[in-house]
Design an enzyme around this catalytic site. Structure first.
Site, short mmCIF file in Angstrom:
data_model
loop_
_atom_site.label_atom_id
_atom_site.label_comp_id
_atom_site.label_asym_id
_atom_site.label_seq_id
_atom_site.Cartn_x
_atom_site.Cartn_y
_atom_site.Cartn_z
N HIS B 62 0.83 -1.21 0.00
CA HIS B 62 0.00 0.00 0.00
C HIS B 62 0.86 1.26 0.00
O HIS B 62 1.28 1.74 1.05
CB HIS B 62 -0.91 -0.02 1.24
N HIS B 64 1.41 5.23 -2.18
CA HIS B 64 0.93 6.22 -3.14
C HIS B 64 2.15 6.87 -3.76
O HIS B 64 2.92 7.52 -3.07
CB HIS B 64 0.05 7.27 -2.44
N LEU B 65 2.33 6.67 -5.07
CA LEU B 65 3.54 7.18 -5.71
C LEU B 65 3.28 8.45 -6.52
O LEU B 65 4.21 9.02 -7.08
CB LEU B 65 4.18 6.10 -6.59
N ARG B 66 2.05 8.89 -6.59
CA ARG B 66 1.67 10.23 -7.12
C ARG B 66 1.92 10.41 -8.61
O ARG B 66 1.67 11.49 -9.13
CB ARG B 66 2.40 11.34 -6.37
N ASP B 154 -8.83 2.93 -3.17
CA ASP B 154 -8.26 3.49 -1.94
C ASP B 154 -8.14 5.00 -1.98
O ASP B 154 -7.83 5.60 -2.99
CB ASP B 154 -6.87 2.92 -1.67
N HIS B 234 -5.29 -0.58 5.84
CA HIS B 234 -4.89 0.23 7.01
C HIS B 234 -5.88 0.20 8.18
O HIS B 234 -6.50 1.19 8.51
CB HIS B 234 -4.59 1.67 6.61
N ASN B 280 -5.63 9.48 7.47
CA ASN B 280 -6.91 8.81 7.37
C ASN B 280 -6.70 7.35 7.02
O ASN B 280 -6.14 7.07 5.96
CB ASN B 280 -7.77 9.50 6.30
N ASP B 307 1.16 2.75 3.70
CA ASP B 307 0.26 3.82 3.24
C ASP B 307 1.06 5.09 2.96
O ASP B 307 0.62 6.21 3.23
CB ASP B 307 -0.85 4.09 4.27
N HIS B 311 3.31 14.35 0.61
CA HIS B 311 2.70 15.68 0.46
C HIS B 311 3.80 16.72 0.58
O HIS B 311 4.79 16.52 1.27
CB HIS B 311 1.66 15.95 1.56
#
Lengths: 319, 441
Positions: B62, B64-66, B154, B234, B280, B307, B311
């Site tokens: 899990h 997030h590679l954007r 997700d 998560h 979250n 996760d 940012h």
């Protein structure tokens, strides 16, 4: 000899000690008299620059701060901005840096986000005073409520104060809870269960489910304004039912074992949380609260600026 | 390709239930042999692993590679390198990119970006619904054909129970799990942190634990109805742990994951309006953290995932209500797990390797997670004794949003091997952020 009385900022009553709260209340006492003079001005903050930064609409609090500043001879600028800093396009941190670059001394901030005052205070050297941040705290309102109670009852310790209405969304409620409990009052909250935070009893308050219980129990009621948008968010069925079940009415007060002092932070919704007969009645201190607001804010501004609690000495007398 | 001989390490392979000091020979992208005193093939690279732990490479289900869409926060290349530096030989990239990874071309793009990066493997996860809008099923067959290993919306919960049902049924055709972000959006609306004493004091809108548990319960019921494989993302509450425990006792195809921040921190980390503690699902209470830890120990929760959610620092440098959710985790996960769970006495090293490598491989049916001869040469060498202080400024990730800056941790990855090639080596040049095998950011 003058110890740092309050620290740099006033973001809430939660971080303050009972001594610090008493210091503000005691400092407010002589300032009350300034507003009764024909020439309502002392030179305590002469040469200081204060920005009133209001990201939320406010009439009473903004005017009260402005009078407090002017009566202390400070130079003031009002910045009003509708909506959040996000919708305005400039971030709060950029706003803060720009203010700092103009070499100001103090910022009074009202903001819709909880924590905004602390956020600002951590990023600028100037003193920051919270004039209400989201659902967090409104410390000067709490202080003026407590000063008004002390005026009428002589002391706070042992006093039973019920805060009635929308506790969940109320910064006034939180500041009152912290300030009153630190000074030894017994505090209860009363309102529909949808508008009470689930863990509120862990703040050291009693939860009273019905307004009749609060009226039986309390020495004073602090009746909160019901925000009308709560209906749309599904917390309440209707204003009419709120008045029927939780309204502070003459009929309900008639059943109290003693006369209750009635406070309201304003602005009132007459006929919703409070009936006009009660608001305008002999036990209402709603207007004295407003008068005390100016004195309390003068005290806070003065103390944060480094003034000695004995301000008449510091400024060379008031005459 | 040069063979690699990793000598004298404590080789832990939960897939074969082994834990002993031995050598590991990697050749032609495969595990060639495991055993004592293996001979050194000509030209083999020797790695001295005395005092180190040698394990199948870690796998993060899990992240997030954007990319595509927010390449200023992270790219497939920078994320894959951050993963390698964290000891991960493979990560699974969530589809909430811009545009959404909901078609075979988008999946193929991520696969090709990962190949160019040459760091950790990156497996795309396809969207459940077109545009993650929660209405029409994405083309699972084409997603899988292009390289997707699971489907998930997700970041957004699957609100429609009908859509979740059909997703679970349809996914069975392709043997892939449906990973769900469990959150009742009506209960969670506007929430900034866990609903509890801290949210009451700070005056922030809370998200009750029930917002997660309602959807966990629903997904378990739908897994029972459909026979599909639901993977619960998560997990953060003790109530969720209890529901999963019951589901597993019934033999349902329910797997789940938990993040280092949820087994390390509580909602008190939000004090002072610390936006790096905003995520979250939110950080919960001490009892929830303990339940997550116990569930990771006993296997009720199968997998540790990060996760990883990059940012910009200035996006977090604002009012708590307005700050985005999430923290990065690839370069702190192993250290936190070793410090909090292993050094903390909750689990032994083989169990940790199970949670971070062997089980992730099984749950998403991926290569790796094993050192059996003939399997993929995806390996991590861990220095379990290294003491280090988290410094986000030396992260390979493009982002810095972590609540763990300044925290001292015990243990980290020294070497990460993927397909028999070293993709990360901690060494003198590691501070320069340009180690061997790294693609330019």
């Amino acid at each position: 000899m003058a110890a740092p009385a309050l620290g740099k900022d006033l973001v809430g009553l939660e971080p303050l000690s009972a001594e610090q709260i008493r210091l503000i209340l005691d400092t407010a006492e002589p300032f009350k008299e300034v507003s009764e003079r024909p020439i309502k001005k002392v030179p305590a903050l002469r040469g200081k620059t204060i920005v009133n930064l209001f990201f939320e609409a406010s009439t009473r609090t903004r005017i009260s701060f402005e009078f407090a500043e002017k009566r202390l001879s400070a130079d003031t600028v009002n910045v009003a901005s509708t909506g959040s800093s996000v919708s305005k396009g400039e971030t709060l941190v950029d706003t803060a840096r720009n203010l700092e670059a103009m070499r100001i001394d103090m910022v009074v901030i009202r903001h819709g986000s909880s924590g905004a005052a602390q956020f600002l205070g951590h990023r600028i050297r100037s003193n920051v005073i919270n004039a209400g941040d989201g659902k967090h705290e409104h410390p000067t309102q709490g202080l003026l409520d407590i000063l008004t109670l002390r005026d009428r009852f002589g002391k706070i310790e042992g006093l039973k104060v019920a805060i009635c209405g929308d506790i969940l969304h109320s910064r006034v409620a939180r500041s009152n809870i912290w300030g009153l409990t630190k000074l030894g009052a017994e505090v209860a909250v009363c309102g529909p269960a949808t508008l009470l935070p689930r863990n509120v009893h862990e703040l050291g308050v009693t939860v009273l489910p019905r307004i009749e219980d609060a009226i039986q129990w309390a020495d004073a009621l602090n009746v909160l304004r019901l925000q009308l948008e709560r209906m749309h968010a599904g917390f309440l069925p209707s204003l009419r039912e709120y008045n029927r079940v939780f309204g502070v009415t003459t009929e309900r007060l008639a059943k109290a074992p003693k006369d209750l002092l009635i406070l309201h932070p304003g602005p009132m919704n007459r006929g919703v949380e409070i009936d006009s007969d009660v608001a305008d009645g002999p036990h209402s201190v709603i207007l004295p609260q407003v008068t005390n607001g100016v004195a309390v804010r003068m005290a806070v501004l003065y103390l944060l600026a480094g003034g000695s609690p004995d301000w008449t000495q510091q400024t060379g007398g008031v005459d | 390709m040069r063979p690699i001989l990793i000598r004298g390490g404590r080789v832990i392979d939960p897939s074969r239930n082994t834990d002993e000091v031995s050598d590991l020979l990697l050749q032609e992208g495969k595990v060639e042999a495991v055993g004592r005193d293996l001979g050194t093939p000509d030209e083999a690279e020797l790695v001295d692993a005395a005092g180190k732990v040698v394990a199948p490479g870690l796998i993060d289900l899990h992240v997030h590679l954007r990319e595509p869409g927010q390449e200023d926060l992270e790219t497939v290349a920078s994320g894959a390198m951050a993963a390698a530096a964290g000891g991960f030989s493979a990560v699974c990239a969530m589809p909430n990119t811009d545009p959404v990874t909901d078609n075979q071309a988008a999946v193929g793009f991520i696969v090709s970006q990962a190949q160019r990066a040459g760091a950790a493997r990156v497996y795309p996860i396809g969207a459940i619904s077109l545009g993650q809008k929660g209405q029409q099923l994405a083309e699972f067959g084409e997603l899988v054909g292009a390289g997707a290993v699971a489907v998930s919306d997700d970041g957004k919960p699957v609100v429609s129970s009908h859509l979740m049902r059909t997703a679970l049924e349809y996914a069975r055709t392709f043997g892939i799990p449906v990973a769900d972000h469990c959150e009742d959006p009506t209960l969670a609306a506007g929430g900034a942190m866990h609903e509890g004493l801290v949210s009451t004091r700070l005056g922030l809108k809370g998200v009750p634990a029930a917002a997660e548990e309602i959807m966990v319960a629903r997904d378990i019921l739908l897994a029972e109805l459909t026979g599909g494989h639901v993977h619960l993302c998560h997990m953060s509450t003790r109530g969720s742990v209890e529901l999963i425990r019951q589901a597993k006792a019934k033999g349902l195809r329910v797997t789940s994951e938990a993040c280092p921040h949820h087994f390390t921190l509580t909602h008190e980390a939000c004090e002072g309006y610390n936006t790096n503690a905003k995520m979250n699902p939110p950080l919960r209470e001490l009892e929830d953290r303990e339940a997550i830890r116990q569930a990771l120990r006993d296997g009720t929760i199968d997998v540790i995932c990060t996760d990883h959610a990059p940012h910009h620092y200035d996006a977090k440098e604002r009012e708590f209500d307005d700050a985005p959710n999430g923290i990065i985790g690839l370069e702190t996960a192993l250290g936190l797990a070793l410090t909090e769970l292993v050094e903390g006495g909750l689990m032994d090293l083989p169990t940790l390797v199970t949670r971070m490598s062997t089980m992730p491989a099984r749950v998403f049916n991926l290569p790796g997670g094993t050192l059996a001869p003939g399997s993929a040469a995806d390996v991590v060498v861990i220095d379990p004794a290294a003491r280090w202080v988290v410094d986000p400024n030396v992260f390979y990730s493009k982002s810095r949003n972590t609540p763990f800056a300044g925290r001292e941790l015990r243990g980290r990855a020294d070497l990460t091997v993927v397909r028999g090639q070293v993709v990360f080596r901690r060494g003198a040049d590691s501070e320069s952020r340009t180690p061997a095998g790294a693609a330019p950011n």
